[in-house]
Design a protein around this motif. Sequence first.
Motif, PDB file in Angstrom:
ATOM      1  N   UNK A 141      15.213   5.106   9.703  1.00 52.97           N
ATOM      2  CA  UNK A 141      14.802   3.787   9.219  1.00 52.97           C
ATOM      3  C   UNK A 141      14.312   3.952   7.790  1.00 52.97           C
ATOM      4  N   UNK A 142      14.605   2.966   6.974  1.00 53.20           N
ATOM      5  CA  UNK A 142      14.088   2.881   5.610  1.00 53.20           C
ATOM      6  C   UNK A 142      13.399   1.538   5.464  1.00 53.20           C
ATOM      7  N   UNK A 143      12.200   1.553   4.941  1.00 64.75           N
ATOM      8  CA  UNK A 143      11.497   0.334   4.516  1.00 64.75           C
ATOM      9  C   UNK A 143      10.960   0.629   3.125  1.00 64.75           C
ATOM     10  N   UNK A 144      11.361  -0.164   2.159  1.00 64.57           N
ATOM     11  CA  UNK A 144      10.984   0.185   0.792  1.00 64.57           C
ATOM     12  C   UNK A 144      11.079  -1.023  -0.128  1.00 64.57           C
ATOM     13  N   UNK A 145      10.576  -0.841  -1.338  1.00 68.59           N
ATOM     14  CA  UNK A 145      10.764  -1.841  -2.385  1.00 68.59           C
ATOM     15  C   UNK A 145      12.259  -1.999  -2.626  1.00 68.59           C
ATOM     16  N   UNK A 155       0.829  -1.205   0.000  1.00 67.85           N
ATOM     17  CA  UNK A 155       0.000   0.000   0.000  1.00 67.85           C
ATOM     18  C   UNK A 155       0.863   1.255   0.000  1.00 67.85           C
ATOM     19  N   UNK A 156       2.159   1.088   0.164  1.00 69.87           N
ATOM     20  CA  UNK A 156       3.141   2.157   0.052  1.00 69.87           C
ATOM     21  C   UNK A 156       4.407   1.542  -0.511  1.00 69.87           C
ATOM     22  N   UNK A 157       5.227   2.393  -1.122  1.00 68.14           N
ATOM     23  CA  UNK A 157       6.473   1.918  -1.710  1.00 68.14           C
ATOM     24  C   UNK A 157       7.675   2.224  -0.842  1.00 68.14           C
ATOM     25  N   UNK A 158       7.552   3.221   0.033  1.00 65.18           N
ATOM     26  CA  UNK A 158       8.685   3.546   0.889  1.00 65.18           C
ATOM     27  C   UNK A 158       8.238   4.303   2.123  1.00 65.18           C
ATOM     28  N   UNK A 159       8.978   4.073   3.188  1.00 67.20           N
ATOM     29  CA  UNK A 159       8.913   4.857   4.415  1.00 67.20           C
ATOM     30  C   UNK A 159      10.355   5.172   4.771  1.00 67.20           C
ATOM     31  N   UNK A 160      10.644   6.430   5.082  1.00 68.78           N
ATOM     32  CA  UNK A 160      12.015   6.809   5.403  1.00 68.78           C
ATOM     33  C   UNK A 160      12.012   7.951   6.412  1.00 68.78           C
ATOM     34  N   UNK A 161      12.868   7.833   7.421  1.00 72.10           N
ATOM     35  CA  UNK A 161      12.975   8.883   8.428  1.00 72.10           C
ATOM     36  C   UNK A 161      14.435   9.290   8.605  1.00 72.10           C
ATOM     37  N   UNK A 162      14.612  10.546   8.976  1.00 69.75           N
ATOM     38  CA  UNK A 162      15.945  11.090   9.235  1.00 69.75           C
ATOM     39  C   UNK A 162      16.007  11.568  10.682  1.00 69.75           C
ATOM     40  N   UNK A 163      15.815  10.680  11.597  1.00 72.83           N
ATOM     41  CA  UNK A 163      15.895  11.051  13.007  1.00 72.83           C
ATOM     42  C   UNK A 163      16.238   9.793  13.801  1.00 72.83           C
ATOM     43  N   UNK A 164      16.716  10.011  15.014  1.00 72.42           N
ATOM     44  CA  UNK A 164      16.968   8.873  15.887  1.00 72.42           C
ATOM     45  C   UNK A 164      15.646   8.236  16.279  1.00 72.42           C
TER      46      UNK A 164
END
Length: 263
Positions: A237-241, A188-197
């Motif tokens: 964290x990165x979660x992606x295709x 339902x999404x292709x990526x989640x990405x954050x730039x923090x602790x």
Amino acid sequence: MPGRNLEAVIAATREVGDMAMARWRGEGKAVNVWNKSHDNPVSDVDLAVDARLKAVLGAMVPEAGWLSEETADNADRLSCRAMWCVDPIDGTRDFIRGRPGWCVSVALVVDGTPELGVLYAPALDELWVAQRGKGALLNGEALHASQRTTFDGARVPADSLPKIDRDLVMVTKPNSIALRIALVADDRADLVATLRWGFEWDVAAAALIATEAGASVTDAFGQPLAFNTPRAQAFGVIACAPAIHQAVVDRLRDRAVALTAPS
């Protein structure tokens, strides 16, 4: 190890999720809310769920360590091969505002790697489950993560996008980071990405679910996530295709540069 009885872990997670659901939107009695620190809310429901999970899961694996957002950390967990990694209510803001984007997150980490993970989002009627090497399920159906091959147009759970990310497409964003990662696992999404602790309890269960569904899951630098670490944190964290993982790492680097550049 008794804690590897996945059905017992699912039952415990469902029990506390239903307990929280009974208080959602003030059902039963008002929810008491306060700030643990600036802009960091917690409720009496978070604490009740935490206490119940610690009692039930602790009885399953007495030798396991414990790491939870709502329990003071104890360095003794570092000497344990197994550790429960728990966020009693991930997405507390949605919970206290009467929105459905919250869940109970439970993972059993063994030798630094999530062995099993359960997310239960009762307001959405979603139960996410994974065991290492055995795939991931949503409400009993096998999950297959996004297999997108192009970065432009990738779907990302967001309320708004900075200028640098205007080539992406917004989809609904639950407050829970675990549920956002799970959206990648369910295509339902292709990526989640954050730039923090971020803390281990935020992502342990969801990282396993996404990985077992076929997604790439790393820190913001593209390195593997580690669990049961002294700080219990990772940078981003990165979660992606899988095919767009390097592009996501590059975009995060570009975003970091843009954030630190003089205006």
